[in-house]
Design a protein around this motif. Structure first.
Motif, PDB file in Angstrom:
ATOM      1  N   VAL A  69      -5.138  -3.197 -10.262  1.00  0.00           N
ATOM      2  CA  VAL A  69      -3.760  -2.862 -10.643  1.00  0.00           C
ATOM      3  C   VAL A  69      -2.860  -2.922  -9.415  1.00  0.00           C
ATOM      4  O   VAL A  69      -1.770  -3.500  -9.447  1.00  0.00           O
ATOM      5  N   GLU A  70      -3.302  -2.322  -8.310  1.00  0.00           N
ATOM      6  CA  GLU A  70      -2.496  -2.355  -7.084  1.00  0.00           C
ATOM      7  C   GLU A  70      -2.262  -3.785  -6.626  1.00  0.00           C
ATOM      8  O   GLU A  70      -1.125  -4.189  -6.352  1.00  0.00           O
ATOM      9  N   LYS A  71      -3.334  -4.552  -6.546  1.00  0.00           N
ATOM     10  CA  LYS A  71      -3.229  -5.918  -6.038  1.00  0.00           C
ATOM     11  C   LYS A  71      -2.478  -6.825  -7.012  1.00  0.00           C
ATOM     12  O   LYS A  71      -1.563  -7.546  -6.622  1.00  0.00           O
ATOM     13  N   GLY A  72      -2.856  -6.788  -8.281  1.00  0.00           N
ATOM     14  CA  GLY A  72      -2.272  -7.692  -9.266  1.00  0.00           C
ATOM     15  C   GLY A  72      -0.811  -7.435  -9.541  1.00  0.00           C
ATOM     16  O   GLY A  72      -0.065  -8.364  -9.842  1.00  0.00           O
ATOM     17  N   LEU A  73      -0.390  -6.185  -9.436  1.00  0.00           N
ATOM     18  CA  LEU A  73       1.000  -5.831  -9.717  1.00  0.00           C
ATOM     19  C   LEU A  73       1.786  -5.524  -8.452  1.00  0.00           C
ATOM     20  O   LEU A  73       2.942  -5.118  -8.534  1.00  0.00           O
ATOM     21  N   GLU A  74       1.144  -5.701  -7.293  1.00  0.00           N
ATOM     22  CA  GLU A  74       1.774  -5.394  -6.008  1.00  0.00           C
ATOM     23  C   GLU A  74       2.329  -3.970  -6.012  1.00  0.00           C
ATOM     24  O   GLU A  74       3.433  -3.702  -5.544  1.00  0.00           O
ATOM     25  N   ALA A  75       1.538  -3.047  -6.560  1.00  0.00           N
ATOM     26  CA  ALA A  75       1.912  -1.636  -6.605  1.00  0.00           C
ATOM     27  C   ALA A  75       1.496  -0.963  -5.301  1.00  0.00           C
ATOM     28  O   ALA A  75       0.517  -1.359  -4.671  1.00  0.00           O
ATOM     29  N   ALA A  76       2.227   0.057  -4.921  1.00  0.00           N
ATOM     30  CA  ALA A  76       1.917   0.787  -3.697  1.00  0.00           C
ATOM     31  C   ALA A  76       0.673   1.660  -3.872  1.00  0.00           C
ATOM     32  O   ALA A  76       0.007   1.988  -2.893  1.00  0.00           O
ATOM     33  N   GLY A  77       0.359   2.013  -5.100  1.00  0.00           N
ATOM     34  CA  GLY A  77      -0.802   2.859  -5.376  1.00  0.00           C
ATOM     35  C   GLY A  77      -1.004   2.986  -6.872  1.00  0.00           C
ATOM     36  O   GLY A  77      -0.381   2.272  -7.659  1.00  0.00           O
ATOM     37  N   THR A  78      -1.856   3.916  -7.260  1.00  0.00           N
ATOM     38  CA  THR A  78      -2.103   4.176  -8.675  1.00  0.00           C
ATOM     39  C   THR A  78      -2.240   5.668  -8.904  1.00  0.00           C
ATOM     40  O   THR A  78      -2.564   6.427  -7.989  1.00  0.00           O
ATOM     41  N   HIS A  96      -6.778   6.752 -17.654  1.00  0.00           N
ATOM     42  CA  HIS A  96      -5.489   6.099 -17.434  1.00  0.00           C
ATOM     43  C   HIS A  96      -5.429   5.603 -15.992  1.00  0.00           C
ATOM     44  O   HIS A  96      -5.739   6.363 -15.064  1.00  0.00           O
ATOM     45  N   ILE A  97      -5.022   4.371 -15.796  1.00  0.00           N
ATOM     46  CA  ILE A  97      -4.730   3.842 -14.461  1.00  0.00           C
ATOM     47  C   ILE A  97      -3.283   3.369 -14.509  1.00  0.00           C
ATOM     48  O   ILE A  97      -2.958   2.395 -15.202  1.00  0.00           O
ATOM     49  N   VAL A  98      -2.426   4.083 -13.806  1.00  0.00           N
ATOM     50  CA  VAL A  98      -0.982   3.838 -13.849  1.00  0.00           C
ATOM     51  C   VAL A  98      -0.522   3.302 -12.504  1.00  0.00           C
ATOM     52  O   VAL A  98      -0.763   3.945 -11.474  1.00  0.00           O
ATOM     53  N   PRO A  99       0.140   2.135 -12.476  1.00  0.00           N
ATOM     54  CA  PRO A  99       0.664   1.638 -11.201  1.00  0.00           C
ATOM     55  C   PRO A  99       1.775   2.565 -10.699  1.00  0.00           C
ATOM     56  O   PRO A  99       2.574   3.067 -11.488  1.00  0.00           O
ATOM     57  N   ARG A 100       1.795   2.784  -9.386  1.00  0.00           N
ATOM     58  CA  ARG A 100       2.790   3.676  -8.785  1.00  0.00           C
ATOM     59  C   ARG A 100       3.474   3.002  -7.615  1.00  0.00           C
ATOM     60  O   ARG A 100       2.882   2.212  -6.896  1.00  0.00           O
ATOM     61  N   ASN A 101       4.731   3.358  -7.435  1.00  0.00           N
ATOM     62  CA  ASN A 101       5.519   2.941  -6.284  1.00  0.00           C
ATOM     63  C   ASN A 101       6.375   4.115  -5.857  1.00  0.00           C
ATOM     64  O   ASN A 101       6.696   4.994  -6.674  1.00  0.00           O
ATOM     65  N   LYS A 102       6.732   4.160  -4.596  1.00  0.00           N
ATOM     66  CA  LYS A 102       7.586   5.238  -4.097  1.00  0.00           C
ATOM     67  C   LYS A 102       8.889   5.254  -4.889  1.00  0.00           C
ATOM     68  O   LYS A 102       9.410   4.211  -5.257  1.00  0.00           O
ATOM     69  N   LYS A 103       9.348   6.459  -5.177  1.00  0.00           N
ATOM     70  CA  LYS A 103      10.600   6.682  -5.900  1.00  0.00           C
ATOM     71  C   LYS A 103      10.598   6.047  -7.289  1.00  0.00           C
ATOM     72  O   LYS A 103      11.636   5.615  -7.783  1.00  0.00           O
TER      73      LYS A 103
END
Length: 133
Positions: A69-78, A96-103
């Motif tokens: 998820v992080e790599k494929g969606l270029e997310a900062a974390g999960t 649940h694995i949810v992509p996360r980004n700051k703010k």
């Protein structure tokens, strides 16, 4: 008794499947917190974590998909989460694995939900994660 996730696992109900093997199936949440939000379910019907045999192999899939998820969606974390009975919307173990980004606006345990604009958009998110899984 019918189980929504067992129907997805068996192919009786459609879903945007990301990965599938003998241990687990992952697919996009139909009402994601953020687009790309995955659910990982064991193929065998179990309701809670304490009912699951083979915890290691299942969580190896969860670990791998969190990275995908992080790599494929270029997310900062999960954000990786699971409910057992309370707040468990479907009585079949799911992570649940949810992509996360700051703010990104997610605070605490309040999970606002969104929708995909189309099946094509949902498939594009599934494909982006699938490519790195």
């Amino acid at each position: 008794m019918s189980c929504l996730f067992c129907e997805i696992v068996s192919g009786e109900r459609p879903a945007f499947v990301v990965t599938s093997d003998e241990v687990a199936l992952s697919f996009l949440d139909a009402r994601p917190v953020f687009k790309g939000h995955l659910l990982v379910v064991p193929r065998a019907h179990v309701e809670t974590l304490t009912d699951l045999d083979g915890v290691g192999p299942f969580f190896e899939r969860v670990q791998h998909l969190a990275g995908a998820v992080e790599k494929g969606l270029e997310a900062a974390g999960t954000f990786v989460a699971m409910n057992n009975r309370v707040s468990q919307s479907v009585p079949h173990l799911h992570v649940h694995i949810v992509p996360r980004n700051k703010k990104d606006g997610l605070r605490g345990f309040f999970w606002p939900r969104t929708r995909y604009d189309s099946d094509e958009e949902a498939e594009a998110y599934a494909a982006a994660i699938r490519r790195t899984s």
